[in-house]
Design a protein around this motif. Structure first.
Motif, PDB file in Angstrom:
ATOM      1  N   MET A 186       2.720   9.549  -5.857  1.00  0.00           N
ATOM      2  CA  MET A 186       2.843   8.995  -4.514  1.00  0.00           C
ATOM      3  C   MET A 186       4.193   8.318  -4.332  1.00  0.00           C
ATOM      4  N   SER A 219       3.921   8.392   1.427  1.00  0.00           N
ATOM      5  CA  SER A 219       2.501   8.288   1.770  1.00  0.00           C
ATOM      6  C   SER A 219       2.225   7.016   2.552  1.00  0.00           C
ATOM      7  N   ALA A 220       3.013   5.989   2.288  1.00  0.00           N
ATOM      8  CA  ALA A 220       2.867   4.722   3.002  1.00  0.00           C
ATOM      9  C   ALA A 220       4.232   4.062   3.095  1.00  0.00           C
ATOM     10  N   THR A 223       1.239   9.319   7.819  1.00  0.00           N
ATOM     11  CA  THR A 223       1.806   8.245   6.994  1.00  0.00           C
ATOM     12  C   THR A 223       1.362   6.885   7.506  1.00  0.00           C
ATOM     13  N   TRP A 224       0.867   6.068   6.592  1.00  0.00           N
ATOM     14  CA  TRP A 224       0.412   4.726   6.967  1.00  0.00           C
ATOM     15  C   TRP A 224       1.587   3.756   7.007  1.00  0.00           C
ATOM     16  N   THR A 240      -4.680   4.981   1.237  1.00  0.00           N
ATOM     17  CA  THR A 240      -4.266   6.297   0.761  1.00  0.00           C
ATOM     18  C   THR A 240      -5.376   7.013   0.004  1.00  0.00           C
ATOM     19  N   GLY A 276      -9.365   5.767   3.792  1.00  0.00           N
ATOM     20  CA  GLY A 276      -8.323   6.683   4.216  1.00  0.00           C
ATOM     21  C   GLY A 276      -8.255   6.902   5.708  1.00  0.00           C
TER      22      GLY A 276
END
Length: 423
Positions: free
Chosen positions: A1, A76-77, A138-139, A309, A344
């Motif tokens: 990640m 991913s974040a 994407t967070w 995630t 998630g």
């Protein structure tokens, strides 16, 4: 990640990296990207963060860049922890309201509004580019103050965002130590807004231990929170330490007029930290980092990212999230700070017990101000600034709001495109 930190040159950043390096969760991070416009700070913080990971035997690599698009590509974040204007702007936020007898603070009152005006447009621009480059899934985890207003702006534009503050996790860890239990066994009944919150219950194995804490540890809680023990016992609640700006406003102003602004203290600590980070012999988190603020930031951030995630099943965290109907006396699009189930798919606020009128009234009052503050941040205009100040419960007087509006705009015109030609 891949995890990206915007504002990665901050002296906070090693707190986050230490949380990952210590393997406090099973978060599978193989790259941490630090994004910041200040290349010199990036180099120092980035190199130290890499040493932290290597010393802990963690395989992740740290990369640094001043290019946001490069930094968020494939993430991913994305964590936001920026400070528009740096410590100099913070020092202004903490001092100019004092001239009018109002509290000087960077997240509430006139200082908090100044920070919101500088910050919201920048954060929204960053979020748009994150969405374009990293994708819709994407967070964005927002740690940037004022967290409630900034998170409300992000959610209003449809971003996958959750706001995060360390107040709740700090109280959880602190009360666990008082009670002699493991922090993970403490569940908080937390309600309010960011930096305007109360603990209405402290549950251990299903038993509310808050009455015991107030009865047996009232003096310690008073010292920790900066509020009188008799007040907390009468309320039957533990307000966050930011409530001292409301419940003891005039006393705080008197103290602030005789003490250097917090920004000066933090700037000195930051200088010392950067010197330590630059020492290649330093491979663990310095003790001085605890003086910087943001206690348990790393644990809160890493746990939240882990849940968002999909690294685990649903988890419960205190976060800043859209109200919906959770607090029925607020608009649905208000952002509140309450326990939520996080997975998630995002954060879903849990039901909260009925809020006492004395607390509900203040929450509603500040929520009205936050709506006007966001309007001013998005649309600009000196009169919108004055309207937001007039609506704030710590100001609330026409002449004072007018004077503060003029001073705020003059001091921040360099960060406000709509104001540059008016001063």
């Amino acid at each position: 990640m891949k995890l990206t930190v915007v504002g990665g040159g901050s002296t906070y950043t090693p707190e986050l990296v230490d949380g990952i390096a210590g393997r406090r969760t099973s978060l599978d991070v193989d790259e941490i990207v630090l994004v910041d416009p200040d290349r010199s700070r990036l180099e120092v913080v980035g190199a130290f963060s890499q040493r932290l990971l290597e010393h802990a035997g963690h395989p992740a690599r740290v990369t640094t860049t001043t290019d946001l698009q490069r930094g968020v590509d494939g993430a991913s974040a994305v964590l936001l922890q920026l400070r528009v204007g740096g410590q100099a702007a913070r020092a202004s936020d903490e001092t100019f309201p004092l001239v009018c007898g109002c509290v000087g603070q960077e997240t509430t009152g006139a200082g908090g509004l100044a920070k919101a005006l500088r910050t919201v447009p920048v954060v929204l621009d960053i979020a748009r580019r994150v969405r374009e480059v990293a994708g819709e899934d994407t967070w964005i985890v927002n740690f940037t103050n004022p967290v409630g207003i900034v998170t409300r702006a992000l959610l209003a534009e449809g971003h996958r965002a959750v706001g995060l503050c360390n107040v709740a996790i700090t109280f959880q860890r602190w009360t666990a130590a008082l009670l002699g239990v493991e922090p993970e066994s403490v569940r908080l009944e937390h309600v309010g807004l960011n930096h305007l919150s109360w603990e209405t219950g402290v549950f251990v194995d299903g038993v509310d231990r808050l009455p015991e804490l107030l009865a047996r540890h009232g003096d310690a809680m008073a010292e920790h929170l900066g509020l009188p023990a008799p007040l907390m016992r009468r309320m039957g609640m533990a307000p966050s330490y930011y409530l001292k700006y409301f419940y003891e406003h005039d006393e705080v102003v008197r103290e602030q007029r005789t003490e250097p602004p917090r920004a000066e203290v933090v700037a000195a600590v930051e200088k010392e930290l950067l010197d330590l980070y630059g020492d290649v012999a330093v491979v663990t988190k310095p003790a001085q980092l605890s003086q910087r603020g943001g206690a348990y930031y790393s644990e809160a951030a890493v746990q939240l990212v882990h849940a968002l995630t999909g690294g685990s099943g649903p988890e419960q965290h205190v976060v800043n999230v859209r109200n919906g109907g959770t607090l029925p006396f607020l608009p649905e699009d208000a952002v509140i700070e309450v326990p939520a189930v996080v997975d998630g798919d995002g954060a879903k606020p849990l039901p909260v017990p009925p809020v006492p009128p004395s607390v509900a009234g203040l929450i509603a009052h500040v929520t009205g101000y936050e709506h006007l503050a966001l309007e001013a941040a998005l649309r600009g205009g000196r009169d919108r600034v004055a309207d937001a100040l007039l609506a704030h419960p710590l100001i609330g007087q026409y002449a004072t709001a007018e004077k503060l509006a003029d001073e705020l705009v003059a001091r921040n015109a360099g960060f406000l495109p709509w104001a540059r030609g008016s001063v």
